[in-house]
Enzyme design. Structure first.
Site, PDB file in Angstrom:
ATOM      1  N   GLU A 199       9.155   1.673  11.215  1.00 55.06           N
ATOM      2  CA  GLU A 199      10.228   2.674  11.045  1.00 55.06           C
ATOM      3  C   GLU A 199       9.539   4.028  11.032  1.00 55.06           C
ATOM      4  O   GLU A 199       8.778   4.321  10.111  1.00 55.06           O
ATOM      5  CB  GLU A 199      10.958   2.451   9.710  1.00 55.06           C
ATOM      6  CG  GLU A 199      11.527   1.059   9.511  1.00 55.06           C
ATOM      7  CD  GLU A 199      12.883   0.868  10.173  1.00 55.06           C
ATOM      8  OE1 GLU A 199      13.296   1.757  10.948  1.00 55.06           O
ATOM      9  OE2 GLU A 199      13.512  -0.163   9.932  1.00 55.06           O
ATOM     10  N   GLU A 248       9.216  16.692  14.750  1.00 54.48           N
ATOM     11  CA  GLU A 248       9.745  16.477  13.406  1.00 54.48           C
ATOM     12  C   GLU A 248       9.030  17.409  12.429  1.00 54.48           C
ATOM     13  O   GLU A 248       7.809  17.363  12.311  1.00 54.48           O
ATOM     14  CB  GLU A 248       9.516  15.016  12.983  1.00 54.48           C
ATOM     15  CG  GLU A 248      10.086  14.694  11.624  1.00 54.48           C
ATOM     16  CD  GLU A 248       9.786  13.269  11.187  1.00 54.48           C
ATOM     17  OE1 GLU A 248       8.649  12.807  11.389  1.00 54.48           O
ATOM     18  OE2 GLU A 248      10.701  12.622  10.652  1.00 54.48           O
ATOM     19  N   CYS A 282      13.745  10.924   6.806  1.00 55.67           N
ATOM     20  CA  CYS A 282      13.562  10.475   8.190  1.00 55.67           C
ATOM     21  C   CYS A 282      14.841  10.644   9.005  1.00 55.67           C
ATOM     22  O   CYS A 282      14.788  10.953  10.189  1.00 55.67           O
ATOM     23  CB  CYS A 282      13.090   9.034   8.224  1.00 55.67           C
ATOM     24  SG  CYS A 282      14.204   7.893   7.408  1.00 55.67           S
ATOM     25  N   LYS A 326       0.880  -1.189   0.000  1.00 52.79           N
ATOM     26  CA  LYS A 326       0.000   0.000   0.000  1.00 52.79           C
ATOM     27  C   LYS A 326       0.906   1.225   0.000  1.00 52.79           C
ATOM     28  O   LYS A 326       1.420   1.633   1.037  1.00 52.79           O
ATOM     29  CB  LYS A 326      -0.877  -0.026   1.253  1.00 52.79           C
ATOM     30  CG  LYS A 326      -2.232   0.646   1.113  1.00 52.79           C
ATOM     31  CD  LYS A 326      -2.179   2.124   0.780  1.00 52.79           C
ATOM     32  CE  LYS A 326      -1.971   3.001   1.998  1.00 52.79           C
ATOM     33  NZ  LYS A 326      -1.783   4.433   1.608  1.00 52.79           N
TER      34      LYS A 326
HETATM   35  P1  NAD Z   1       2.076   8.639   7.374  1.00 52.06           P
HETATM   36  O1  NAD Z   1       2.160   7.934   8.665  1.00 52.06           O
HETATM   37  O2  NAD Z   1       1.116   9.745   7.223  1.00 52.06           O
HETATM   38  O3  NAD Z   1       1.712   7.607   6.192  1.00 52.06           O
HETATM   39  C1  NAD Z   1       2.484   6.462   5.948  1.00 52.06           C
HETATM   40  C2  NAD Z   1       1.613   5.414   5.297  1.00 52.06           C
HETATM   41  O4  NAD Z   1       0.623   4.995   6.234  1.00 52.06           O
HETATM   42  C3  NAD Z   1       0.863   5.902   4.072  1.00 52.06           C
HETATM   43  O5  NAD Z   1       0.823   4.887   3.104  1.00 52.06           O
HETATM   44  C4  NAD Z   1      -0.524   6.171   4.620  1.00 52.06           C
HETATM   45  O6  NAD Z   1      -1.536   6.073   3.642  1.00 52.06           O
HETATM   46  C5  NAD Z   1      -0.650   5.067   5.629  1.00 52.06           C
HETATM   47  N1  NAD Z   1      -1.642   5.297   6.688  1.00 52.06           N
HETATM   48  C6  NAD Z   1      -2.121   6.467   7.158  1.00 52.06           C
HETATM   49  N2  NAD Z   1      -3.031   6.246   8.132  1.00 52.06           N
HETATM   50  C7  NAD Z   1      -3.100   4.906   8.302  1.00 52.06           C
HETATM   51  C8  NAD Z   1      -3.845   4.059   9.168  1.00 52.06           C
HETATM   52  N3  NAD Z   1      -4.722   4.537  10.076  1.00 52.06           N
HETATM   53  N4  NAD Z   1      -3.658   2.729   9.082  1.00 52.06           N
HETATM   54  C9  NAD Z   1      -2.773   2.206   8.200  1.00 52.06           C
HETATM   55  N5  NAD Z   1      -2.060   2.968   7.329  1.00 52.06           N
HETATM   56  C10 NAD Z   1      -2.229   4.300   7.389  1.00 52.06           C
HETATM   57  O7  NAD Z   1       3.553   9.092   7.032  1.00 52.06           O
HETATM   58  P2  NAD Z   1       4.028   9.945   5.767  1.00 52.06           P
HETATM   59  O8  NAD Z   1       3.584  11.351   5.958  1.00 52.06           O
HETATM   60  O9  NAD Z   1       3.655   9.227   4.524  1.00 52.06           O
HETATM   61  O10 NAD Z   1       5.614   9.848   5.893  1.00 52.06           O
HETATM   62  C11 NAD Z   1       6.369  10.739   6.617  1.00 52.06           C
HETATM   63  C12 NAD Z   1       6.815  10.107   7.917  1.00 52.06           C
HETATM   64  O11 NAD Z   1       7.492   8.886   7.645  1.00 52.06           O
HETATM   65  C13 NAD Z   1       7.806  10.965   8.685  1.00 52.06           C
HETATM   66  O12 NAD Z   1       7.484  10.932  10.047  1.00 52.06           O
HETATM   67  C14 NAD Z   1       9.129  10.256   8.442  1.00 52.06           C
HETATM   68  O13 NAD Z   1      10.116  10.474   9.416  1.00 52.06           O
HETATM   69  C15 NAD Z   1       8.706   8.845   8.394  1.00 52.06           C
HETATM   70  N6  NAD Z   1       9.700   8.022   7.703  1.00 52.06           N
HETATM   71  C16 NAD Z   1      10.444   7.153   8.453  1.00 52.06           C
HETATM   72  C17 NAD Z   1      11.435   6.383   7.851  1.00 52.06           C
HETATM   73  C18 NAD Z   1      12.259   5.422   8.658  1.00 52.06           C
HETATM   74  O14 NAD Z   1      12.863   4.539   8.068  1.00 52.06           O
HETATM   75  N7  NAD Z   1      12.316   5.538   9.977  1.00 52.06           N
HETATM   76  C19 NAD Z   1      11.651   6.500   6.475  1.00 52.06           C
HETATM   77  C20 NAD Z   1      10.872   7.398   5.744  1.00 52.06           C
HETATM   78  C21 NAD Z   1       9.887   8.154   6.370  1.00 52.06           C
END
Ligand code: NAD
Length: 511
Positions: free
Chosen positions: A268, A401, A302, A193
């Site tokens: 992550e 963040e 991240c 997804k």
């Molecule tokens: P997000 O949590 O908004 O979304 C991530 C994914 O989760 C998307 O596909 C989204 O559609 C899905 N999602 C949203 N709500 C959900 C729910 N209730 N149930 C299941 N899935 C759901 O994050 P984002 O804005 O896409 O990404 C940015 C964040 O990701 C930042 O905090 C960043 O630090 C983090 N990030 C972490 C790493 C790492 O390896 N630690 C790497 C890249 C990004």
């Protein structure tokens, strides 16, 4: 079903990429529209114009995809193949990603606004992920434990089952291939997804996987929003494990949704990583690294070094030099090879980042560079490279963040204070320590609560090393062979080699 080993055109540019402007699901080996027929629009961050209409996944689509993945796991030969056979498919995927690299780069730059000069490396890394895990799976082995002459115990590795991969938008191709490759190598089947803001590369990837000979049902893709597609995937009883990358709050929901069916999860999450600069550090290297660590990937990274902690005697020099260079960072069209900083992902995210800058100024931070929309960029989500100095630990911009091109700087006096400041947030993903004192470098690296620490280095990572965070930055380690602790079950087999005494119950008085 595609016969294994009969890839359609690996290594050749034979693949017709799926239509750019219509992104469909990929379920059971076929591209499909959404079960309820819904769509949503994906926008170009440089213009905010529509670039694609995307199938809007709902629980029905998720259920179809999980059913296809379940059937492929239970009935297809995929999980039972020799490691070398799966590795051959992975190597073909790597070759095809390289052949189609320009197309992937084009899609991803259009989708997320990543400067094209930085995107080439991420596309190459995506291909490397498949080659690398093809190598690891063929080397993977269990352990044997000999217990005298009586017993032999040994471990075998088995695929877990159906893997749900829920991915963020900041580096979709690189982050998803980094999970797809080990999940497939281990023999699992997959439902991916992607984030709703970045669907384009995943549809093309589905076509590449099919072309490389991944059998129908082994890889499935459902587009859609988190609440309507991500949530049902993370709760689906047919899913055995969830690899989630995204925000902390979403990670909490994903773990909670998987709890009733006891799903294994690797999460992550976000970061607020410190760059700790002692007064004996090389100032020029520090300035280069500090800039690269926060302003590449448009600051949407991240592991960004988003807090610059500098020993007081060097503080003013470093923050001034960083700010001067930040002012001359080339902002522009992400397709221009000279561009260093592109637009942020969406208007919504852009406004959020601006809100952080506003809050820092209200709380008394000193704005040294940037802070707003660059002149000449009236459309698109462009933001100047921003440097805020004299940021205190109680300010929101120190604690939260921002996920944008915003660097906050704070002075410190002693090593103890540097460690205390480093650890003063809820996050613990990465840290960067700069000092010529080798003992102090190691000491501070060990004392910081972090999953990863770089000493006198910006963020470079060999594919063999583990990756992950502590505290609210995540649970678990992926990367390298560590990924197989997550994507494999370890079964322990106990064998008696000869006769041994077994307690004899129920013999009554005859004993
Ligand atoms: P997000 O949590 O908004 O979304 C991530 C994914 O989760 C998307 O596909 C989204 O559609 C899905 N999602 C949203 N709500 C959900 C729910 N209730 N149930 C299941 N899935 C759901 O994050 P984002 O804005 O896409 O990404 C940015 C964040 O990701 C930042 O905090 C960043 O630090 C983090 N990030 C972490 C790493 C790492 O390896 N630690 C790497 C890249 C990004």
């Amino acid at each position: 079903m595609t016969e294994l080993g009969s890839a359609k055109g690996a290594g050749e540019a034979a693949l017709a990429a799926p239509a750019y402007d219509t992104q469909r699901h990929y379920i059971g080996g076929a591209f499909r529209t959404a079960a309820r027929g819904g769509t949503f629009e994906s926008l170009d961050p440089a213009t905010n114009e529509v670039v694609a209409v995307v199938a809007d996944g709902t629980p029905e689509d998720v259920d179809r995809a999980v059913t296809a993945a379940r059937r492929a796991f239970d009935e297809s030969p995929w999980p039972h193949l020799k490691a070398e056979q799966r590795a051959a498919v992975l190597r073909r995927i790597a070759a095809l990603i390289r052949v189609h690299s320009d197309e992937f780069v084009e899609r991803e730059v259009r989708d997320i606004g990543m400067p094209i000069s930085q995107m080439h490396g991420l596309a190459a890394r995506s291909a490397d992920n498949f080659d690398y895990y093809a190598g690891v799976i063929t080397e993977l082995h269990g352990r044997a434990f000999q217990v005298g002459d009586e017993f032999l115990n040994y471990t075998i590795r088995k695929p877990v089952g159906v893997a749900g991969l829920i991915m963020p938008w900041n580096a979709p191709l690189m982050l998803s291939t980094w999970r797809i490759a080990p999940a497939l190598a281990a023999g699992n089947t997959i439902v991916l997804k992607p984030a709703e803001w970045s669907p384009l590369s995943s549809t093309h990837l589905a076509a590449v996987l099919e072309e490389a000979g991944v059998p129908p049902g082994v890889f499935n893709l459902v587009h859609g929003y988190g609440e309507t597609a991500g949530a049902p995937l993370s709760a689906h009883p047919g899913v055995d494990l969830i690899a989630f990358t995204g925000e902390c709050g979403t990670g909490e929901k994903v773990i909670a949704a998987g709890a009733p069916t006891l799903k294994r999860s690797s999460v992550e999450l976000g970061g607020k990583s410190p760059v700790v600069v002692f007064e004996d550090a090389d100032p020029e290297l520090v300035v280069d690294a500090a800039l690269a660590q926060i302003f590449t990937m448009n600051g949407q990274r991240c592991t960004a070094g988003s807090r610059l902690l500098v020993q007081r005697s060097l503080y003013e020099r470093i923050v001034t030099d960083v700010a001067e260079r930040a002012k001359t960072i080339r902002i522009g069209d992400p397709f221009d090879p000279r561009t260093e900083l592109g637009p942020l992902i969406t208007v919504e995210h852009y406004e959020r980042v601006l809100g952080y800058i506003r809050s820092a100024r209200e709380e008394g931070a000193r704005l040294l560079a940037g802070g707003g929309r660059p002149s000449g960029f009236e459309v698109g989500n462009y933001l100047e490279a921003t440097v805020l100095a004299d940021v205190r630990p109680d300010m929101r911009v120190f604690q939260e963040e921002i996920f944008g091109p915003v660097l906050v700087a704070t002075p410190f006096d002693t090593e103890e204070e540097a460690i205390r400041l480093s650890n003063a947030t809820q996050y613990g993903l990465a840290a960067y320590v700069w000092t010529k004192d080798i003992q102090r470098g190691h000491r501070v690296a060990h004392a910081i609560d972090t999953g990863m620490c770089w000493i006198n280095s910006h963020n470079v990572r060999d594919l063999r090393v583990p990756f992950g965070g502590v505290k609210r930055s995540g649970i678990g380690r992926e990367g390298g062979e560590y990924a197989f602790d997550f994507y494999c079950e370890t079964e322990i087999v106990h064998v008696a080699l000869g006769s041994h005494r077994i307690p004899r119950l129920g013999l009554g008085d005859d004993e």
